[in-house]
Design a protein around this motif. Structure first.
Motif, PDB file in Angstrom:
ATOM      1  N   TRP A   1       0.827  -1.205   0.000  1.00 57.94           N
ATOM      2  CA  TRP A   1       0.000   0.000   0.000  1.00 57.94           C
ATOM      3  C   TRP A   1       0.863   1.257   0.000  1.00 57.94           C
ATOM      4  O   TRP A   1       0.596   2.205  -0.753  1.00 57.94           O
TER       5      TRP A   1
ATOM      6  N   ARG B   1       2.157   1.680  -3.459  1.00 58.84           N
ATOM      7  CA  ARG B   1       1.101   2.063  -4.403  1.00 58.84           C
ATOM      8  C   ARG B   1       0.693   3.519  -4.178  1.00 58.84           C
ATOM      9  O   ARG B   1       0.493   4.281  -5.115  1.00 58.84           O
TER      10      ARG B   1
ATOM     11  N   ARG C   1      -9.223  11.844  11.898  1.00 58.96           N
ATOM     12  CA  ARG C   1      -9.907  10.983  10.931  1.00 58.96           C
ATOM     13  C   ARG C   1      -8.964   9.919  10.375  1.00 58.96           C
ATOM     14  O   ARG C   1      -9.366   8.771  10.175  1.00 58.96           O
TER      15      ARG C   1
ATOM     16  N   PRO D   1     -15.587   9.430   7.840  1.00 62.65           N
ATOM     17  CA  PRO D   1     -14.439   8.585   7.439  1.00 62.65           C
ATOM     18  C   PRO D   1     -13.386   9.355   6.652  1.00 62.65           C
ATOM     19  O   PRO D   1     -13.701  10.286   5.915  1.00 62.65           O
ATOM     20  N   PHE D   2     -12.153   8.908   6.840  1.00 59.00           N
ATOM     21  CA  PHE D   2     -11.016   9.544   6.169  1.00 59.00           C
ATOM     22  C   PHE D   2     -10.826   8.942   4.785  1.00 59.00           C
ATOM     23  O   PHE D   2     -10.930   7.736   4.609  1.00 59.00           O
ATOM     24  N   GLN D   3     -10.560   9.810   3.811  1.00 62.33           N
ATOM     25  CA  GLN D   3     -10.175   9.285   2.495  1.00 62.33           C
ATOM     26  C   GLN D   3      -8.866   9.935   2.102  1.00 62.33           C
ATOM     27  O   GLN D   3      -8.598  11.080   2.500  1.00 62.33           O
ATOM     28  N   PHE D   4      -8.059   9.214   1.347  1.00 64.68           N
ATOM     29  CA  PHE D   4      -6.768   9.757   0.920  1.00 64.68           C
ATOM     30  C   PHE D   4      -6.984  10.865  -0.096  1.00 64.68           C
ATOM     31  O   PHE D   4      -8.043  10.942  -0.723  1.00 64.68           O
TER      32      PHE D   4
ATOM     33  N   MET E   1     -10.142   3.373  -2.335  1.00 62.53           N
ATOM     34  CA  MET E   1     -10.409   2.986  -0.945  1.00 62.53           C
ATOM     35  C   MET E   1     -10.684   1.485  -0.855  1.00 62.53           C
ATOM     36  O   MET E   1     -10.299   0.836   0.108  1.00 62.53           O
TER      37      MET E   1
ATOM     38  N   ARG F   1      -9.365  -0.743  -2.786  1.00 66.52           N
ATOM     39  CA  ARG F   1      -8.055  -1.395  -2.889  1.00 66.52           C
ATOM     40  C   ARG F   1      -7.323  -1.357  -1.540  1.00 66.52           C
ATOM     41  O   ARG F   1      -6.646  -2.289  -1.159  1.00 66.52           O
ATOM     42  N   PHE F   2      -7.482  -0.243  -0.847  1.00 68.48           N
ATOM     43  CA  PHE F   2      -6.845  -0.131   0.471  1.00 68.48           C
ATOM     44  C   PHE F   2      -7.437  -1.160   1.439  1.00 68.48           C
ATOM     45  O   PHE F   2      -6.713  -1.909   2.090  1.00 68.48           O
TER      46      PHE F   2
END
Lengths: 484, 297
Positions: free
Chosen positions: A10, A13, A79, B82-85, B93, B95-96
């Motif tokens: 990860w 990636r 978060r 929720p946290f997202q990149f 997400m 894939r994570f």
């Protein structure tokens, strides 16, 4: 183990684009100096890859500062903590993997640099030196990286983490600069006719700052290269001697790196999930750094009021940043009061002659050899315009002649005493003396002589004329106001 | 089975949870209800291993959850925000999460179609409700043993709520998943949860099976010929009582038959026992506790 691999995958990636961008930048920065300043065999002053080496040092240090912030930024956001902490992986391993990725990013430019040797055939003789330099730079960067990571672990917000990263580097530079400034001030005050820090104090304080050591090592490289060009020999050995390289240094750096890495891992383990986005309360962040930065500034020039105010304002700014509001507490005022007392340290050092270490004069029995250069200003018919300067380059190498040493030290004492008492009416000339002491150190003195020292100078001249090593009199400039 | 044993938690100097004892049965929907700041999210964070308790134990099948890989593997927590990149999509997400949980691709695409979400659109462009759907979708496709949802219905429209309930019911039946939900929407929880816990000021006020708890509380309306005297009802376990001259409204705990017999003995003109809703029960409990605190002061 599969989760650790999953996490590595990860990381890769998630960061690969950024990584390639970074790699490209690093390669460009490393190779650009070589393309701009190609190696020339007649170029003594700068050895090949010197500028690349400089670029590498800067890249290493910048990365050591940035990587902890980048790799552990998720800890500073509630978060993202909610996303990463529940993952089925041990906290220490999560730390380890992030830490290892950061360390790898720091080491990669160094590996690239080593590969860049391959296509520069002229530098064969330099390879061992660059290998040592590269390894040391990598080690120093890792030390800085470990240190900053530890302090980032103690922070609860990204702003505080940025402050800590900058403060670690700033404190190192400030401490070294301030120590040098303090000692210089003290030496100047005690030894009016010259003298430098190295004469009285070891340069161990440079060890506070890996960046300064790196630059110091690099600055020693051209001299070693010049020596190599002129006399041949082993460039690595010449550089090691020139740089006063201590083989104990890498061991210390390694020890500090491992120590801070372990401390950072433990700090990560102790970090609570709820810490993020909170006020940073660790005494090792704001209280320590604001105190150290203020003390360093006060040390720099403790007798100057403007410096005191600057340091005081900066101290309050740093504390306000910690609290996120303007705060003045009695404790802070107390700290500044005691900080201000640092000027006593300067005075104490001056009064005690640097605790007995700083000496204006050396006794003849302390001196191994001496090199003297006289410059006399001789007056022709009492007309300044017609005066000229005569230089007596009496010797071209250090002399161990005991009588000469005695006469020079006597002249030194006499002239300096008169200067101190303000008894000089008319300056007859200047004397530059280099002493090599029996304890292995060097001392440099520079003083003026007046007509009062005429008898001493005449005696000295008379003595020198009889010596084989005497080179005689050279008139440097006879054209003050006269065209020949 | 999840157990909380004498759990204490402080956030800074504030005590958020105090001597919490709770058991969450497997294969059920467990509702956490409580006022704002009652400690619901803290309880979920303790359960997911984000927080470590300052006292007591949080156990999964007898093992402590905090920093325990095998326990955390069985739990997936979807927070209220929720946290997202940076600039990530739902596919990113997924894939994570795929690296950590066994995401059922077929289920994922089925739900994706149902929720009508574009997996290649950056999540930052999603509305609050869509983002919520996206993460719930991921949680359901991952099908962990315990799915923790903080403020689950927040931002979901009624149709989506219905879909969502249906999917959870299917997942519980198919994959023996347990869902722990915290929500303010008590109407939604009432017909959805098997059991619940009501938190107030960091302590568990009531917990148990939803049906039992609701059947144990009674909303009573009575009218008398004369002015009502509060002392008449001293025999009962009253939660709240509202007297208006000859009319009284009561919320009473206890066995329905016994209460009815007792009240009939007071010879009221009218006696009505009405069904109690979860929301009513929550409000009455909160009012009752606040009044008790008032009296103590």
């Amino acid at each position: 183990m599969s989760y650790e691999i999953a996490y590595c995958k990860w990381i890769w990636r998630h960061n690969k684009r950024l990584f390639f961008t970074y790699l490209l930048t690093a390669v460009t920065l490393l190779l650009l100096p070589q393309l701009l300043f190609p190696y020339q065999s007649n170029r003594n002053s700068f050895p090949p890859l010197y500028w690349s080496c400089m670029a590498m040092l800067l890249i290493n240090m910048a990365l050591a500062m940035l990587m902890p912030l980048y790799q552990f930024r998720y800890l500073m956001n509630k978060r993202s903590v909610d996303l990463f902490y529940p993952l089925p992986i041990k906290k220490t391993r999560l730390f380890g993997l992030n830490y290892a990725f950061g360390a790898a990013c720091i080491c990669i430019p160094n590996v690239l640099f080593l590969f860049s040797f391959l296509w520069t055939s002229e530098i064969n003789a330099y390879i061992p030196t660059y290998l040592v330099l590269t390894a040391m730079f990598a080690l120093m960067s890792l030390m800085l990286y470990a240190t900053i990571t530890f302090f980032v672990m103690k922070c609860n917000s990204f702003l505080d983490a940025c402050f800590a990263a900058v403060a670690v580097v700033l404190v190192q530079l400030l401490l070294v600069t301030s120590c040098m400034a303090l000692l210089n001030n003290v030496i100047r005050e005690i030894s009016r006719s010259g003298g430098n820090i190295n004469e009285f104090f070891q340069t161990g304080y440079l060890g506070f700052s890996p960046i300064m050591i790196g630059f110091e090592w690099l600055s020693d490289l051209p001299e070693a290269a010049t020596d190599y060009m002129q006399n041949g020999g082993n460039i690595l050995a010449l550089w090691l001697k020139e740089a006063d390289f201590n083989s104990f240094q890498p061991i210390v750096y390694l020890f500090v790196t491992v120590g801070f890495s372990i401390a950072a891992c433990r700090a990560y383990g102790k970090r609570k999930g709820e810490d993020s986005e909170q006020k940073t309360t660790s005494k090792l962040v704001y209280p320590m750094f604001s105190s150290l930065i203020t003390c360093s500034l006060l040390l720099y020039d403790s007798l100057s009021a403007s410096f005191f105010w600057f340091a005081a304002v900066l101290f309050f700014v740093m504390n306000s940043l910690a609290e996120r509001k303007l705060t003045i507490r009695p404790k802070m005022l107390g700290f500044l009061f005691y900080g201000g007392m640092l000027f006593l340290v300067s005075n104490l050092m001056i009064e005690t002659n640097g605790f007995g270490r700083i000496r204006e004069f050396y006794e003849p029995e302390d001196i191994q050899s001496v090199l003297v250069e006289f410059h006399f200003y001789e007056d022709r018919e009492n007309d300044f315009d017609a005066s000229y300067e005569t230089s007596y380059l009496l010797m071209d190498e250090y002399q161990e002649d005991q009588k000469l040493i005695e006469q020079v030290t006597a002249l030194h004492r006499q002239a300096t005493k008169e200067t101190e008492n303000g008894e000089i009416n008319y300056m007859n000339g200047t004397v530059m003396v280099n002493y090599v002491l029996k304890n292995g150190r060097n001392a440099y003195r520079y003083f003026s002589i007046s007509e009062r020292e005429e008898a001493t100078v005449a005696r000295l001249k008379q003595y020198l004329k009889q010596q084989k090593y005497s080179q005689g009199e050279i008139i440097i400039d006879e054209s003050y106001g006269e065209d020949e | 089975m999840i157990e909380f044993q004498h759990v204490y938690k402080f956030l800074g100097k504030k005590q958020v949870l105090q001597d919490v004892n709770l058991t969450v049965p497997d294969g059920s929907v467990f509702g956490l209800i409580g006022e704002n700041g009652a400690g619901k999210s803290t309880l979920l964070r303790l359960l997911s291993g984000i927080y470590q308790c300052d006292g007591g134990k949080v156990l999964l099948d007898g093992e402590r959850i905090y920093d325990n890989r095998s326990c955390k593997q069985q739990i997936l927590f979807i927070s209220d925000d929720p946290f997202q990149f940076f600039h990530s999509t739902l596919a990113d997400m997924k894939r994570f999460y795929q690296d950590w949980y066994d995401i059922d691709e077929a289920l994922y695409y089925r739900y994706l179609k149902l929720f009508q979400l574009d997996e290649h659109e950056p999540l930052t462009n999603f509305s609050k409700g869509m983002k919520r759907q996206a993460f719930i979708l991921l949680g359901l496709a991952a099908a962990p043993r315990y799915l923790l949802l903080d403020e689950a219905f927040d931002g979901l429209d009624p149709i989506m709520r219905r879909h969502f309930k249906q999917i959870i019911a299917d997942q519980i039946a198919d994959k023996k998943m347990s869902v722990i939900i915290s929500s303010h929407d008590l109407k939604e929880l009432q017909d959805f949860c098997d059991s619940f816990a009501m938190l107030e000021n960091g302590t568990i006020q009531t917990s148990g099976l939803m049906n039992e708890a609701l059947s144990d509380i009674h909303h009573i309306q009575m009218a008398f010929l004369t002015e009502v005297n509060p002392e008449w009802f001293q025999e009962l376990d009253i939660i709240t009582m509202q007297i208006n001259s000859r009319v009284v409204k009561l919320y009473v705990k206890g066995d329905e038959a016994r209460i009815r017999t007792y009240l009939e003995s007071l010879k009221p003109l009218v006696l009505e026992l009405l069904p109690v809703q979860l929301e009513e029960m929550f409000i009455q409990e909160v009012i009752h506790n606040k009044e008790a605190v008032h009296h103590e002061l």
